[in-house]
Design a protein around this motif. Sequence first.
Motif, mmCIF file in Angstrom:
data_model
loop_
_atom_site.group_PDB
_atom_site.id
_atom_site.type_symbol
_atom_site.label_atom_id
_atom_site.label_comp_id
_atom_site.label_asym_id
_atom_site.label_seq_id
_atom_site.Cartn_x
_atom_site.Cartn_y
_atom_site.Cartn_z
ATOM 1 N N SER A 26 0.892 -1.218 -0.121
ATOM 2 C CA SER A 26 0.050 0.115 -0.034
ATOM 3 C C SER A 26 0.841 1.182 -0.003
ATOM 4 C CB SER A 26 -0.823 -0.124 1.258
ATOM 5 O OG SER A 26 -0.199 0.143 2.330
ATOM 6 N N ALA A 27 2.105 1.242 0.811
ATOM 7 C CA ALA A 27 2.824 2.418 0.736
ATOM 8 C C ALA A 27 3.498 2.426 -0.784
ATOM 9 C CB ALA A 27 3.869 2.023 1.576
ATOM 10 N N LEU A 28 3.858 1.583 -1.363
ATOM 11 C CA LEU A 28 4.287 1.703 -2.704
ATOM 12 C C LEU A 28 3.248 2.361 -3.714
ATOM 13 C CD1 LEU A 28 6.559 0.724 -4.716
ATOM 14 C CD2 LEU A 28 5.357 -1.405 -5.180
ATOM 15 N N VAL A 29 2.016 1.715 -3.458
ATOM 16 C CA VAL A 29 0.832 2.475 -4.508
ATOM 17 C C VAL A 29 0.776 3.772 -4.171
ATOM 18 C CG1 VAL A 29 -1.507 2.285 -4.951
ATOM 19 C CG2 VAL A 29 -0.198 0.131 -4.645
ATOM 20 N N GLU A 30 0.521 4.172 -2.914
ATOM 21 C CA GLU A 30 0.592 5.572 -2.519
ATOM 22 C C GLU A 30 1.810 6.235 -2.945
ATOM 23 O OE1 GLU A 30 -1.121 8.905 -0.879
ATOM 24 O OE2 GLU A 30 -2.020 6.906 -0.857
ATOM 25 N N ALA A 31 3.086 5.897 -2.892
ATOM 26 C CA ALA A 31 3.930 6.672 -3.622
ATOM 27 C C ALA A 31 3.723 6.933 -5.036
ATOM 28 C CB ALA A 31 5.187 5.625 -3.280
ATOM 29 N N ASN A 33 1.085 6.941 -6.748
ATOM 30 C CA ASN A 33 0.001 7.846 -6.778
ATOM 31 C C ASN A 33 0.689 9.168 -6.642
ATOM 32 O OD1 ASN A 33 -1.958 6.113 -7.405
ATOM 33 N ND2 ASN A 33 -2.728 5.848 -5.450
ATOM 34 N N VAL A 34 1.539 9.469 -5.808
ATOM 35 C CA VAL A 34 1.898 10.857 -5.472
ATOM 36 C C VAL A 34 2.788 11.350 -6.683
ATOM 37 C CG1 VAL A 34 3.550 12.223 -4.171
ATOM 38 C CG2 VAL A 34 2.102 10.767 -3.075
ATOM 39 N N GLN A 35 3.475 10.458 -7.383
ATOM 40 C CA GLN A 35 4.364 10.647 -8.437
ATOM 41 C C GLN A 35 3.551 11.221 -9.603
ATOM 42 O OE1 GLN A 35 7.060 7.514 -9.025
ATOM 43 N NE2 GLN A 35 8.284 8.028 -7.585
#
Length: 74
Positions: A26-31, A33-35
């Motif tokens: 989930s942290a990877l997906v959030e990162a 999305n931020v990019q």
Amino acid sequence: MQWLVRYAGFPGRRLEPWAEQLVLLSALVEAANVQVKRGDSRLVRQDAREAASQRQQAENRRKSHFKSDNRTKV
């Protein structure tokens, strides 16, 4: 990572392997999305209902005929 440190006591305590993978995923997906949000790419989702409504309004405008009577006196 902030969630892991704050709520799970990471790195002193570790989660179950499956839970740790889930949190890291989930942290990877959030990162990612931020990019995407920071980029100049403009991904616009179109609502099918709104598009159909706009097409219908345009069709109604094409079919309507407005007649103006300039002979009326005020």
